[in-house]
Motif scaffolding. Structure first.
Motif, PDB file in Angstrom:
ATOM      1  N   PRO A  50     -50.918  61.203  76.903  1.00 25.87           N
ATOM      2  CA  PRO A  50     -50.041  62.349  76.647  1.00 25.87           C
ATOM      3  C   PRO A  50     -50.774  63.462  75.902  1.00 25.87           C
ATOM      4  O   PRO A  50     -51.404  63.223  74.870  1.00 25.87           O
ATOM      5  N   GLY A  51     -50.713  64.652  76.453  1.00 23.60           N
ATOM      6  CA  GLY A  51     -51.315  65.811  75.811  1.00 23.60           C
ATOM      7  C   GLY A  51     -52.816  65.913  75.939  1.00 23.60           C
ATOM      8  O   GLY A  51     -53.436  66.790  75.330  1.00 23.60           O
ATOM      9  N   LYS A  52     -53.423  65.034  76.746  1.00 30.17           N
ATOM     10  CA  LYS A  52     -54.880  65.044  76.874  1.00 30.17           C
ATOM     11  C   LYS A  52     -55.280  65.174  78.337  1.00 30.17           C
ATOM     12  O   LYS A  52     -54.462  65.033  79.239  1.00 30.17           O
ATOM     13  N   GLU A  53     -56.566  65.436  78.563  1.00 30.47           N
ATOM     14  CA  GLU A  53     -57.064  65.553  79.921  1.00 30.47           C
ATOM     15  C   GLU A  53     -57.280  64.167  80.520  1.00 30.47           C
ATOM     16  O   GLU A  53     -57.468  63.180  79.809  1.00 30.47           O
ATOM     17  N   ARG A  54     -57.270  64.137  81.835  1.00 31.02           N
ATOM     18  CA  ARG A  54     -57.513  62.882  82.540  1.00 31.02           C
ATOM     19  C   ARG A  54     -58.945  62.418  82.260  1.00 31.02           C
ATOM     20  O   ARG A  54     -59.878  63.234  82.275  1.00 31.02           O
ATOM     21  N   GLU A  55     -59.106  61.110  82.029  1.00 34.47           N
ATOM     22  CA  GLU A  55     -60.423  60.555  81.736  1.00 34.47           C
ATOM     23  C   GLU A  55     -60.724  59.378  82.656  1.00 34.47           C
ATOM     24  O   GLU A  55     -59.847  58.592  83.004  1.00 34.47           O
ATOM     25  N   TRP A  56     -61.989  59.275  83.029  1.00 32.94           N
ATOM     26  CA  TRP A  56     -62.469  58.155  83.843  1.00 32.94           C
ATOM     27  C   TRP A  56     -62.514  56.913  82.967  1.00 32.94           C
ATOM     28  O   TRP A  56     -62.993  56.972  81.823  1.00 32.94           O
ATOM     29  N   ILE A  57     -62.057  55.768  83.513  1.00 31.73           N
ATOM     30  CA  ILE A  57     -62.095  54.549  82.716  1.00 31.73           C
ATOM     31  C   ILE A  57     -62.850  53.404  83.383  1.00 31.73           C
ATOM     32  O   ILE A  57     -63.331  52.500  82.693  1.00 31.73           O
ATOM     33  N   ALA A  58     -62.981  53.422  84.713  1.00 24.41           N
ATOM     34  CA  ALA A  58     -63.689  52.320  85.366  1.00 24.41           C
ATOM     35  C   ALA A  58     -64.057  52.721  86.786  1.00 24.41           C
ATOM     36  O   ALA A  58     -63.327  53.477  87.425  1.00 24.41           O
ATOM     37  N   GLY A  59     -65.171  52.179  87.263  1.00 21.23           N
ATOM     38  CA  GLY A  59     -65.590  52.465  88.623  1.00 21.23           C
ATOM     39  C   GLY A  59     -66.244  51.250  89.259  1.00 21.23           C
ATOM     40  O   GLY A  59     -66.829  50.412  88.573  1.00 21.23           O
ATOM     41  N   ILE A  60     -66.123  51.189  90.584  1.00 25.60           N
ATOM     42  CA  ILE A  60     -66.710  50.088  91.337  1.00 25.60           C
ATOM     43  C   ILE A  60     -67.311  50.648  92.623  1.00 25.60           C
ATOM     44  O   ILE A  60     -66.691  51.463  93.304  1.00 25.60           O
ATOM     45  N   MET A 115     -55.599  44.678  83.354  1.00 24.05           N
ATOM     46  CA  MET A 115     -55.631  45.175  81.982  1.00 24.05           C
ATOM     47  C   MET A 115     -55.066  44.097  81.059  1.00 24.05           C
ATOM     48  O   MET A 115     -53.904  43.712  81.205  1.00 24.05           O
ATOM     49  N   ASN A 116     -55.890  43.647  80.140  1.00 26.78           N
ATOM     50  CA  ASN A 116     -55.487  42.608  79.183  1.00 26.78           C
ATOM     51  C   ASN A 116     -55.526  43.164  77.765  1.00 26.78           C
ATOM     52  O   ASN A 116     -56.180  44.174  77.494  1.00 26.78           O
ATOM     53  N   ASN A 117     -54.829  42.474  76.877  1.00 26.59           N
ATOM     54  CA  ASN A 117     -54.800  42.851  75.460  1.00 26.59           C
ATOM     55  C   ASN A 117     -54.489  44.338  75.301  1.00 26.59           C
ATOM     56  O   ASN A 117     -55.188  45.076  74.588  1.00 26.59           O
ATOM     57  N   LEU A 118     -53.428  44.755  75.949  1.00 22.27           N
ATOM     58  CA  LEU A 118     -53.067  46.180  75.925  1.00 22.27           C
ATOM     59  C   LEU A 118     -52.646  46.608  74.528  1.00 22.27           C
ATOM     60  O   LEU A 118     -51.987  45.858  73.789  1.00 22.27           O
ATOM     61  N   GLN A 119     -53.013  47.836  74.192  1.00 21.59           N
ATOM     62  CA  GLN A 119     -52.736  48.427  72.887  1.00 21.59           C
ATOM     63  C   GLN A 119     -51.935  49.719  73.060  1.00 21.59           C
ATOM     64  O   GLN A 119     -51.960  50.326  74.130  1.00 21.59           O
ATOM     65  N   PRO A 120     -51.240  50.157  72.005  1.00 26.75           N
ATOM     66  CA  PRO A 120     -50.453  51.392  72.123  1.00 26.75           C
ATOM     67  C   PRO A 120     -51.282  52.583  72.614  1.00 26.75           C
ATOM     68  O   PRO A 120     -50.760  53.428  73.352  1.00 26.75           O
ATOM     69  N   GLU A 121     -52.552  52.639  72.261  1.00 25.82           N
ATOM     70  CA  GLU A 121     -53.391  53.761  72.688  1.00 25.82           C
ATOM     71  C   GLU A 121     -53.753  53.705  74.166  1.00 25.82           C
ATOM     72  O   GLU A 121     -54.382  54.629  74.692  1.00 25.82           O
ATOM     73  N   ASP A 122     -53.365  52.635  74.853  1.00 22.77           N
ATOM     74  CA  ASP A 122     -53.547  52.559  76.298  1.00 22.77           C
ATOM     75  C   ASP A 122     -52.374  53.182  77.056  1.00 22.77           C
ATOM     76  O   ASP A 122     -52.420  53.282  78.293  1.00 22.77           O
ATOM     77  N   THR A 123     -51.335  53.587  76.332  1.00 25.48           N
ATOM     78  CA  THR A 123     -50.188  54.232  76.966  1.00 25.48           C
ATOM     79  C   THR A 123     -50.639  55.513  77.650  1.00 25.48           C
ATOM     80  O   THR A 123     -51.203  56.414  77.008  1.00 25.48           O
ATOM     81  N   ALA A 124     -50.421  55.591  78.967  1.00 24.34           N
ATOM     82  CA  ALA A 124     -50.926  56.721  79.754  1.00 24.34           C
ATOM     83  C   ALA A 124     -50.421  56.601  81.180  1.00 24.34           C
ATOM     84  O   ALA A 124     -49.876  55.575  81.579  1.00 24.34           O
TER      85      ALA A 124
END
Length: 115
Positions: A41-51, A83-92
């Motif tokens: 929320p409120g941030k730009e889209r970011e890359w998190i994983a690639g294959i 996605m394991n061990n999810l944290q509040p900062e993973d909300t997106a």
């Protein structure tokens, strides 16, 4: 035309898990690398994983490495994000994309982690 459809998002408690899926069409899936991005929320889209198209892992954003796993099933034209061990900062909102930086994204799937 490139068409990407994400699914699997939802509401999960801290420490929980989700498995996102993205079904691709409109191109030869097995010829392309695939990525997952997210937009907080409120941030730009970011890359998190690639294959890579060969199933070789390109890499992960450091904050998700060890918790998230990208995989693909070429016969099913599908890329996954476990996605394991999810944290509040993973909300997106989570998006899959063809390649890295291609500009092709699906409509996204919302992940909300509650504490």
């Amino acid at each position: 035309q490139v068409h990407l459809v994400e699914s699997g998002g939802g509401l999960v408690q801290v420490g929980g898990s989700l498995n996102l899926s993205c079904v691709a069409s409109g191109f030869t899936f097995s010829h392309y690398a695939m990525s997952w991005y997210r937009q907080l929320p409120g941030k730009e889209r970011e890359w998190i994983a690639g294959i890579a198209h060969t199933n070789v892992i390109i890499g992960y954003l450091p904050s998700v490495e060890g918790r998230f796993t990208i995989s693909r099933d070429n016969p099913k034209n599908t890329v996954y994000l476990q996605m394991n061990n999810l944290q509040p900062e993973d909300t997106a909102m989570y998006y899959c994309s063809r390649g890295v930086g291609s500009g092709y994204f699906g409509q996204g799937t919302q992940v909300t982690v509650s504490s």
